[in-house]
Scaffold this active site. Structure first.
Site, PDB file in Angstrom:
ATOM      1  N   PRO A 158       0.761  -1.248   0.000  1.00  0.00           N
ATOM      2  CA  PRO A 158       0.000   0.000   0.000  1.00  0.00           C
ATOM      3  C   PRO A 158       0.795   1.303   0.000  1.00  0.00           C
ATOM      4  O   PRO A 158       0.222   2.340  -0.316  1.00  0.00           O
ATOM      5  CB  PRO A 158      -0.851  -0.110   1.262  1.00  0.00           C
ATOM      6  N   HIS A 159       2.095   1.288   0.365  1.00  0.00           N
ATOM      7  CA  HIS A 159       2.793   2.567   0.497  1.00  0.00           C
ATOM      8  C   HIS A 159       4.280   2.441   0.158  1.00  0.00           C
ATOM      9  O   HIS A 159       5.019   1.750   0.844  1.00  0.00           O
ATOM     10  CB  HIS A 159       2.706   3.109   1.934  1.00  0.00           C
ATOM     11  N   TYR A 160       4.698   3.097  -0.920  1.00  0.00           N
ATOM     12  CA  TYR A 160       6.130   3.276  -1.204  1.00  0.00           C
ATOM     13  C   TYR A 160       6.899   1.956  -1.246  1.00  0.00           C
ATOM     14  O   TYR A 160       7.987   1.836  -0.679  1.00  0.00           O
ATOM     15  CB  TYR A 160       6.768   4.212  -0.161  1.00  0.00           C
ATOM     16  N   GLY A 218       7.222   1.290   2.794  1.00  0.00           N
ATOM     17  CA  GLY A 218       8.658   1.392   2.553  1.00  0.00           C
ATOM     18  C   GLY A 218       9.382   0.073   2.432  1.00  0.00           C
ATOM     19  O   GLY A 218      10.613   0.054   2.301  1.00  0.00           O
TER      20      GLY A 218
END
Length: 220
Positions: free
Chosen positions: A119-121, A138
């Protein structure tokens, strides 16, 4: 542990249209060189309910693709998936149904089964992620060794893959915490969770909690 790196030991919930690919490969990394041609064959045959939205990009029903996302073919995006702002799908990517491709995440040459969330980076390259696998913000799948040599899977025995690029092999329900690095050729077993900020390497058993590379406990 040798059985824990085999495709059938890691993945139980495979969509029907991907079953021939999974069934043909004893080990999941053997699928990686086949992804492109398999996608093209599926596009040629068609999948019920899927629509070709651009050259070699096949998309299921109720998919949400934000305007700033980029999808390069060949690619298949499963029904009910969401491709969020700034996501970059670089080709040779298959996602199952109900997946989340997060903001500013990048994918190439990989397979995501149903309900995977990155979902993120995140960077997911040359990898296979099982049903409901999740990578925290991340988390990176490092897919190339610094010396450029072929990746070796280090389990109870060493598996010479002959492939220069292999990222993460995450089984069904694997969950990797924020800011972790999945080193080339890492295998994470079913329903195993990993603490944040962990540098992963080798083969991790199923149903465990990886608190650090030196502290792995079975779930109770």
């Amino acid at each position: 542990m040798s059985k824990l790196v085999k495709t059938k030991a890691l993945y139980s919930l495979v969509p029907e249209y991907l079953a021939p690919l999974f069934d043909s490969c004893e080990y999941p990394w053997e699928m990686l060189p086949k992804i492109k041609e398999y996608i093209l064959s599926l596009i040629k045959m068609g999948i019920p309910g899927y629509t070709l939205i651009s050259e070699n990009v096949l998309v299921g029903e109720n998919v949400r693709i934000y305007p700033t996302a980029t999808i390069e073919g060949p690619a298949i995006i499963g029904s009910g998936s969401e491709v969020r702002p700034g996501a970059f799908i670089r080709g040779n990517v298959i996602t199952g149904a109900g997946c989340v491709i997060g903001n500013s995440s990048e994918l190439k040459n990989c397979i995501l089964l149903d309900k995977v969330q990155i979902p993120h980076y995140n960077y997911i390259g040359d990898s296979v992620l099982g049903y409901k696998a999740h990578t925290g913000a991340g988390t990176i799948c490092s897919n190339l060794k610094s010396d450029g040599k072929a990746v070796v899977i280090h389990g109870d025995v060493d598996y010479e893959t002959g492939l220069r690029k292999i990222g993460g092999i995450l089984a069904d329900g694997a969950d990797v915490g924020c800011g972790s690095v999945i080193n080339p050729g890492t295998v994470i077993g079913k329903n195993t969770s990993v603490y944040p900020l962990t540098a992963l390497r080798g083969v991790y058993p199923s149903d465990c909690i990886v608190k650090s590379t030196k502290e792995i406990v079975k779930r109770v």
